[in-house]
Design a protein around this motif. Structure first.
Motif, PDB file in Angstrom:
ATOM      1  N   ALA A   1       0.838  -1.203   0.000  1.00 54.05           N
ATOM      2  CA  ALA A   1       0.000   0.000   0.000  1.00 54.05           C
ATOM      3  C   ALA A   1       0.870   1.249   0.000  1.00 54.05           C
ATOM      4  O   ALA A   1       1.900   1.307   0.679  1.00 54.05           O
ATOM      5  CB  ALA A   1      -0.917   0.003   1.216  1.00 54.05           C
ATOM      6  N   GLN A   2       0.431   2.234  -0.766  1.00 50.44           N
ATOM      7  CA  GLN A   2       1.043   3.566  -0.744  1.00 50.44           C
ATOM      8  C   GLN A   2       0.007   4.539  -0.197  1.00 50.44           C
ATOM      9  O   GLN A   2      -1.067   4.702  -0.772  1.00 50.44           O
ATOM     10  CB  GLN A   2       1.479   3.992  -2.140  1.00 50.44           C
ATOM     11  CG  GLN A   2       2.110   5.389  -2.190  1.00 50.44           C
ATOM     12  CD  GLN A   2       2.146   5.957  -3.600  1.00 50.44           C
ATOM     13  OE1 GLN A   2       1.138   5.908  -4.307  1.00 50.44           O
ATOM     14  NE2 GLN A   2       3.284   6.473  -4.020  1.00 50.44           N
ATOM     15  N   VAL A   3       0.337   5.194   0.906  1.00 53.39           N
ATOM     16  CA  VAL A   3      -0.594   6.115   1.558  1.00 53.39           C
ATOM     17  C   VAL A   3      -0.029   7.530   1.506  1.00 53.39           C
ATOM     18  O   VAL A   3       1.165   7.745   1.754  1.00 53.39           O
ATOM     19  CB  VAL A   3      -0.842   5.688   3.024  1.00 53.39           C
ATOM     20  CG1 VAL A   3      -1.607   6.761   3.787  1.00 53.39           C
ATOM     21  CG2 VAL A   3      -1.604   4.369   3.065  1.00 53.39           C
ATOM     22  N   GLU A   4      -0.876   8.496   1.161  1.00 53.42           N
ATOM     23  CA  GLU A   4      -0.487   9.903   1.140  1.00 53.42           C
ATOM     24  C   GLU A   4      -1.286  10.643   2.212  1.00 53.42           C
ATOM     25  O   GLU A   4      -2.519  10.675   2.175  1.00 53.42           O
ATOM     26  CB  GLU A   4      -0.776  10.521  -0.231  1.00 53.42           C
ATOM     27  CG  GLU A   4      -0.067   9.850  -1.399  1.00 53.42           C
ATOM     28  CD  GLU A   4       1.360  10.330  -1.564  1.00 53.42           C
ATOM     29  OE1 GLU A   4       1.728  11.303  -0.878  1.00 53.42           O
ATOM     30  OE2 GLU A   4       2.096   9.735  -2.365  1.00 53.42           O
ATOM     31  N   ILE A   5      -0.584  11.238   3.185  1.00 51.76           N
ATOM     32  CA  ILE A   5      -1.234  12.006   4.254  1.00 51.76           C
ATOM     33  C   ILE A   5      -0.451  13.296   4.464  1.00 51.76           C
ATOM     34  O   ILE A   5       0.762  13.253   4.750  1.00 51.76           O
ATOM     35  CB  ILE A   5      -1.299  11.209   5.574  1.00 51.76           C
ATOM     36  CG1 ILE A   5      -2.125   9.931   5.394  1.00 51.76           C
ATOM     37  CG2 ILE A   5      -1.886  12.065   6.686  1.00 51.76           C
ATOM     38  CD1 ILE A   5      -2.130   9.036   6.616  1.00 51.76           C
ATOM     39  N   ASP A   6      -1.116  14.420   4.321  1.00 49.23           N
ATOM     40  CA  ASP A   6      -0.494  15.736   4.544  1.00 49.23           C
ATOM     41  C   ASP A   6       0.819  15.882   3.782  1.00 49.23           C
ATOM     42  O   ASP A   6       1.833  16.376   4.309  1.00 49.23           O
ATOM     43  CB  ASP A   6      -0.258  15.963   6.046  1.00 49.23           C
ATOM     44  CG  ASP A   6      -1.562  16.002   6.831  1.00 49.23           C
ATOM     45  OD1 ASP A   6      -2.593  16.382   6.238  1.00 49.23           O
ATOM     46  OD2 ASP A   6      -1.553  15.636   8.020  1.00 49.23           O
ATOM     47  N   GLY A   7       0.813  15.441   2.526  1.00 48.17           N
ATOM     48  CA  GLY A   7       1.983  15.612   1.679  1.00 48.17           C
ATOM     49  C   GLY A   7       3.106  14.632   1.928  1.00 48.17           C
ATOM     50  O   GLY A   7       4.162  14.721   1.292  1.00 48.17           O
ATOM     51  N   LYS A   8       2.910  13.688   2.820  1.00 48.01           N
ATOM     52  CA  LYS A   8       3.952  12.705   3.113  1.00 48.01           C
ATOM     53  C   LYS A   8       3.504  11.325   2.632  1.00 48.01           C
ATOM     54  O   LYS A   8       2.329  10.965   2.743  1.00 48.01           O
ATOM     55  CB  LYS A   8       4.251  12.665   4.615  1.00 48.01           C
ATOM     56  CG  LYS A   8       5.430  11.774   4.969  1.00 48.01           C
ATOM     57  CD  LYS A   8       5.811  11.893   6.434  1.00 48.01           C
ATOM     58  CE  LYS A   8       7.005  10.997   6.746  1.00 48.01           C
ATOM     59  NZ  LYS A   8       7.396  11.075   8.177  1.00 48.01           N
ATOM     60  N   THR A   9       4.463  10.556   2.094  1.00 50.52           N
ATOM     61  CA  THR A   9       4.172   9.232   1.557  1.00 50.52           C
ATOM     62  C   THR A   9       4.610   8.152   2.535  1.00 50.52           C
ATOM     63  O   THR A   9       5.715   8.220   3.097  1.00 50.52           O
ATOM     64  CB  THR A   9       4.893   9.020   0.210  1.00 50.52           C
ATOM     65  OG1 THR A   9       4.457  10.022  -0.714  1.00 50.52           O
ATOM     66  CG2 THR A   9       4.589   7.646  -0.362  1.00 50.52           C
ATOM     67  N   TYR A  10       3.751   7.163   2.717  1.00 54.11           N
ATOM     68  CA  TYR A  10       4.063   6.003   3.573  1.00 54.11           C
ATOM     69  C   TYR A  10       3.891   4.737   2.738  1.00 54.11           C
ATOM     70  O   TYR A  10       2.893   4.571   2.038  1.00 54.11           O
ATOM     71  CB  TYR A  10       3.117   5.942   4.778  1.00 54.11           C
ATOM     72  CG  TYR A  10       3.152   7.171   5.658  1.00 54.11           C
ATOM     73  CD1 TYR A  10       3.984   7.238   6.766  1.00 54.11           C
ATOM     74  CD2 TYR A  10       2.346   8.276   5.374  1.00 54.11           C
ATOM     75  CE1 TYR A  10       4.019   8.369   7.579  1.00 54.11           C
ATOM     76  CE2 TYR A  10       2.372   9.408   6.162  1.00 54.11           C
ATOM     77  CZ  TYR A  10       3.213   9.450   7.272  1.00 54.11           C
ATOM     78  OH  TYR A  10       3.242  10.572   8.068  1.00 54.11           O
ATOM     79  N   PHE A  11       4.873   3.839   2.815  1.00 51.90           N
ATOM     80  CA  PHE A  11       4.777   2.534   2.179  1.00 51.90           C
ATOM     81  C   PHE A  11       4.485   1.504   3.265  1.00 51.90           C
ATOM     82  O   PHE A  11       5.208   1.415   4.260  1.00 51.90           O
ATOM     83  CB  PHE A  11       6.081   2.179   1.464  1.00 51.90           C
ATOM     84  CG  PHE A  11       6.481   3.171   0.408  1.00 51.90           C
ATOM     85  CD1 PHE A  11       5.678   3.373  -0.704  1.00 51.90           C
ATOM     86  CD2 PHE A  11       7.648   3.908   0.522  1.00 51.90           C
ATOM     87  CE1 PHE A  11       6.033   4.286  -1.690  1.00 51.90           C
ATOM     88  CE2 PHE A  11       8.017   4.825  -0.445  1.00 51.90           C
ATOM     89  CZ  PHE A  11       7.201   5.019  -1.552  1.00 51.90           C
ATOM     90  N   ILE A  12       3.413   0.711   3.045  1.00 51.30           N
ATOM     91  CA  ILE A  12       2.941  -0.164   4.126  1.00 51.30           C
ATOM     92  C   ILE A  12       2.768  -1.592   3.629  1.00 51.30           C
ATOM     93  O   ILE A  12       2.171  -1.835   2.577  1.00 51.30           O
ATOM     94  CB  ILE A  12       1.599   0.350   4.706  1.00 51.30           C
ATOM     95  CG1 ILE A  12       1.721   1.822   5.110  1.00 51.30           C
ATOM     96  CG2 ILE A  12       1.171  -0.501   5.895  1.00 51.30           C
ATOM     97  CD1 ILE A  12       0.416   2.433   5.584  1.00 51.30           C
ATOM     98  N   ASP A  13       3.292  -2.514   4.417  1.00 51.21           N
ATOM     99  CA  ASP A  13       3.108  -3.948   4.201  1.00 51.21           C
ATOM    100  C   ASP A  13       2.662  -4.534   5.533  1.00 51.21           C
ATOM    101  O   ASP A  13       3.267  -4.257   6.570  1.00 51.21           O
ATOM    102  CB  ASP A  13       4.424  -4.588   3.746  1.00 51.21           C
ATOM    103  CG  ASP A  13       4.330  -6.095   3.638  1.00 51.21           C
ATOM    104  OD1 ASP A  13       4.091  -6.592   2.533  1.00 51.21           O
ATOM    105  OD2 ASP A  13       4.490  -6.781   4.671  1.00 51.21           O
ATOM    106  N   ALA A  14       1.608  -5.345   5.511  1.00 52.49           N
ATOM    107  CA  ALA A  14       1.020  -5.836   6.767  1.00 52.49           C
ATOM    108  C   ALA A  14       1.304  -7.316   7.022  1.00 52.49           C
ATOM    109  O   ALA A  14       0.608  -7.954   7.810  1.00 52.49           O
ATOM    110  CB  ALA A  14      -0.499  -5.589   6.761  1.00 52.49           C
ATOM    111  N   THR A  15       2.333  -7.861   6.377  1.00 48.57           N
ATOM    112  CA  THR A  15       2.581  -9.302   6.534  1.00 48.57           C
ATOM    113  C   THR A  15       3.400  -9.648   7.774  1.00 48.57           C
ATOM    114  O   THR A  15       3.357 -10.783   8.231  1.00 48.57           O
ATOM    115  CB  THR A  15       3.318  -9.862   5.305  1.00 48.57           C
ATOM    116  OG1 THR A  15       4.582  -9.201   5.173  1.00 48.57           O
ATOM    117  CG2 THR A  15       2.497  -9.673   4.039  1.00 48.57           C
ATOM    118  N   GLU A  16       4.163  -8.681   8.315  1.00 47.73           N
ATOM    119  CA  GLU A  16       5.079  -8.995   9.417  1.00 47.73           C
ATOM    120  C   GLU A  16       4.701  -8.177  10.643  1.00 47.73           C
ATOM    121  O   GLU A  16       4.997  -6.984  10.726  1.00 47.73           O
ATOM    122  CB  GLU A  16       6.524  -8.737   8.986  1.00 47.73           C
ATOM    123  CG  GLU A  16       6.946  -9.656   7.834  1.00 47.73           C
ATOM    124  CD  GLU A  16       8.394  -9.472   7.417  1.00 47.73           C
ATOM    125  OE1 GLU A  16       9.073  -8.557   7.929  1.00 47.73           O
ATOM    126  OE2 GLU A  16       8.860 -10.262   6.570  1.00 47.73           O
TER     127      GLU A  16
END
Length: 653
Positions: free
Chosen positions: A399-414
């Motif tokens: 997943a790529q999430v954009e919040i307040d101009g900042k990007t977060y890369f998220i993986d929920a497997t671990e």
């Protein structure tokens, strides 16, 4: 005597071909040179060498199944050292779709040895061919060759018949041992057009294409084959194995993908696409785009139970990610497509990486978070050729999430990683943002430096010749994840780890912070005692108690490829060593301060009252280095090992 000579000739003639011939590619024949060679002169360190590997791929009509792809392969290997017997372990993977699977036929193998100066030949017993099921779709034929040892020549061949011709597979010219000759012959027919992708080289040593002047009939079809030959000779062993993303990116190979199919009616269908078209295709698929939409519907029902209304978008994202991590278990299978229906996944609470991450994306959409899927190729799967838009290059989704101009890369497997800390398999790779009619690529970045801090307090007992030590570890980033995985809430896991890997006995209670507080460093401390070296009136003390780096991570003699450390690395050490009564300091390790574009190293000592304070550390300035930097990195790391293991010497006053 004549009778004896005749008997020997009867044995030798079928086995040894013309003595003037150095290598033979005729199946069933070995040369005197092959059977007697003890080393491969261009690479004396090689444990084995591929004398030849020849493949032939062609199509043949089947009245019931249409055109089937036939892949024949034959190989000869000379075993030069005991370690080379590994290459006699032959495994042939094949797909076993219940209705339309692959067949592996015509398996043959022979082992040649010298016995008392005479060649012997041992054929494979068909009973020594075993089949193992890997998963629902994949099985493997395993061949146990007889009497393989140093000096053996092994030769084998097999034939695969497959309906799965869209991806013809990869032909690897280069191996981890030298290859004298590798050749692939592909007999093309006018109904399937392929695009081939070369890796590791810009041109072949052998290339030819010729149309075979021979008509072939299949049903109402009449056609001729066009024969392509691809070959490479005298390839060195591939040894740049450490600190690379995927060996396949650098080893010389060729990969075929169907780009167009021509039908007997005169129509055709393109299979080479564009990245925007592939994005649209992803979003239409039941096990990708529709799976996200169904997950979003589930999220509308679930989210009110998580009490998220008063929280910021970032906190909501963290909470939703933590919910998925805690409720659903990854089955260790990587995929970009969900393998189970959403209802089955929710019921079993287990699935592949796509089941988990596509569900996460759906929940985030339900919370009105700005999120998009990112599809990528994991590090060991190989790089993506962006000029060849094939789905097969991609094997994972996050997943790529954009919040307040900042990007977060998220993986929920671990579960033991913080919400936006990616697994190393997904770090620093190019990923495609899946949006309608879109081609946008991003590089997945590392969240934070992998940092280990070790603090020691050392008390010396000269009479007992023991050290009482208090040790504290504080870890962040990838280092924290590794130790959280070892610990898993059980003290014995760390106790056993230090005993096995460092010969350190934890003698007092292990004290840790909450290892599940993933937004904080993971720390633990313990007491230990150990002996030390004593000679006459001198004491030799290691300030870091054998817990500093002791093995060089750079092991190769030379390097031809870039060095990819994946993530930034930092280590800090402090030690307080009490000066024992009746002793004085005779020797302190030299001070060291080194700063370069490659890395920084520090080491200093200070005597204060009745103790010695030692401060040390090193820091890699980047995670990616040029091949030309390898020798300097290796030397610098050797200096770290030498400096950090240097001892303080005390002498009686």
């Amino acid at each position: 005597m004549k009778t004896l000579v005749l008997c020997v000739l009867v044995v030798i003639v079928p086995l040894i071909s013309n003595a003037q011939e150095k290598y033979s590619e005729e199946y069933g024949k070995v040369t005197q040179h092959e059977i007697s060679m003890t080393e491969y002169v261009p690479d004396p360190e090689a444990e084995a060498v591929v004398i030849y590997e020849i493949g032939t791929n062609y199509f043949q009509g089947d009245d019931n199944r249409g055109f089937l792809l036939h892949k024949e392969r034959r190989t000869k290997i000379k075993v030069l050292k005991a370690a080379g017997t590994e290459y006699a372990k032959i495994e042939i993977p094949f797909y076993t779709d219940s209705r339309n699977g692959e067949s592996v036929i015509d398996i043959e193998a022979t082992v040649y040895n010298l016995e008392n100066g005479k060649p012997t030949k041992t054929n494979l017993d068909p009973k020594k061919i075993f089949e193992e099921k890997i998963d629902n779709d994949l099985s493997v034929k395993k061949i146990a060759l007889p009497d393989v040892r140093e000096g053996s020549v092994i030769e084998f061949k097999y034939h695969i018949i497959t309906p799965f011709f869209f991806n013809m597979g990869t032909w690897a010219f280069q191996k981890k041992i030298p290859v004298i000759h590798s050749q692939l012959i592909y007999k093309a027919i006018p109904y399937y057009e392929y695009t081939y992708i070369m890796r590791g080289t810009k041109e072949f040593h052998e290339f030819d294409s010729v149309t075979k002047n021979h008509d072939i009939h299949f049903g109402s079809l009449l056609y001729q084959e066009k024969i392509y030959t691809f070959g490479m000779k005298d390839l060195p062993a591939f040894r740049d194995e450490e600190f690379i993303s995927a060996e396949e990116d650098y080893m010389i190979s060729i990969n075929f993908q169907v780009s167009k199919i021509y039908f007997a009616s005169g129509s055709s269908q393109n299979y080479i696409s564009t990245w925007p078209a592939l994005c649209d295709d992803f979003l239409k698929k039941d096990n990708f785009g529709k799976y996200i939409k169904n997950s979003e519907k589930e999220g509308k029902k679930l989210l009110p139970t998580l009490n998220l209304d008063s929280k910021s978008q970032l906190d909501q994202t963290i909470e939703i990610t933590q919910y998925v991590k805690s409720m659903y278990k990854w089955n260790d299978v990587n995929n970009k497509f969900a393998e189970d229906k959403l209802s089955d996944f929710l019921k079993s609470k287990s699935g592949n990486s796509a089941n988990i991450n596509l569900y996460l994306i759906g929940l985030l959409k339900a919370a009105n978070i700005n999120v998009n899927p990112l599809v990528l190729s994991t590090r060991n799967h190989g790089g993506v050729s962006k000029s060849h838009p094939f789905q097969q290059f991609l094997n994972y989704v996050i997943a790529q999430v954009e919040i307040d101009g900042k990007t977060y890369f998220i993986d929920a497997t671990e579960p033991l990683r913080y919400f936006d800390e990616l697994p190393t398999r997904c770090t620093n790779v190019e990923a495609l943002v899946v949006k309608p009619k879109n081609e946008e690529w991003v590089i997945t970045t590392q969240k934070e430096v992998a940092r280990t801090s070790k603090a020691f307090k050392v008390k010396i007992n000269p009479d007992q010749q023991t050290l009482d030590i208090n040790i504290k570890y504080t870890l962040s980033g990838q280092d924290a994840y590794q130790f959280r995985n070892i610990y898993e809430g059980k003290d014995d896991n760390l106790v056993n780890y230090f005993k096995k890997n460092n010969n350190v006995n934890i003698e007092d209670s292990l004290i840790t912070n909450d290892y599940k507080e993933l937004n904080k460093p993971f720390s633990f401390s313990f007491q230990s005692s150990t002996g030390f070296e004593k000679a006459s009136d001198k004491l030799f003390i290691s300030p870091f108690c054998n817990l500093s780096v002791s093995e060089n991570i750079f092991k190769q003699e030379t390097r031809t490829l870039p060095i990819d450390l994946i993530y930034l690395r930092n280590a800090d050490y402090t030690s307080e060593v009490e000066i024992p009564k009746g002793y004085k300091v005779e020797y302190l390790p030299k001070e060291l301060k080194h700063d370069s574009r490659l890395m920084s190293i520090k080491y200093s000592t200070k005597v204060t009252d009745n103790k010695i304070e030692v401060t040390a550390g090193y820091f890699f300035n980047t995670n990616l280095y040029d091949a030309k930097d390898y020798a300097r990195l290796k030397y610098s790391y050797a200096e770290i090992i030498k400096q950090f293991s240097d001892m303080i010497v005390f002498v009686k006053e």
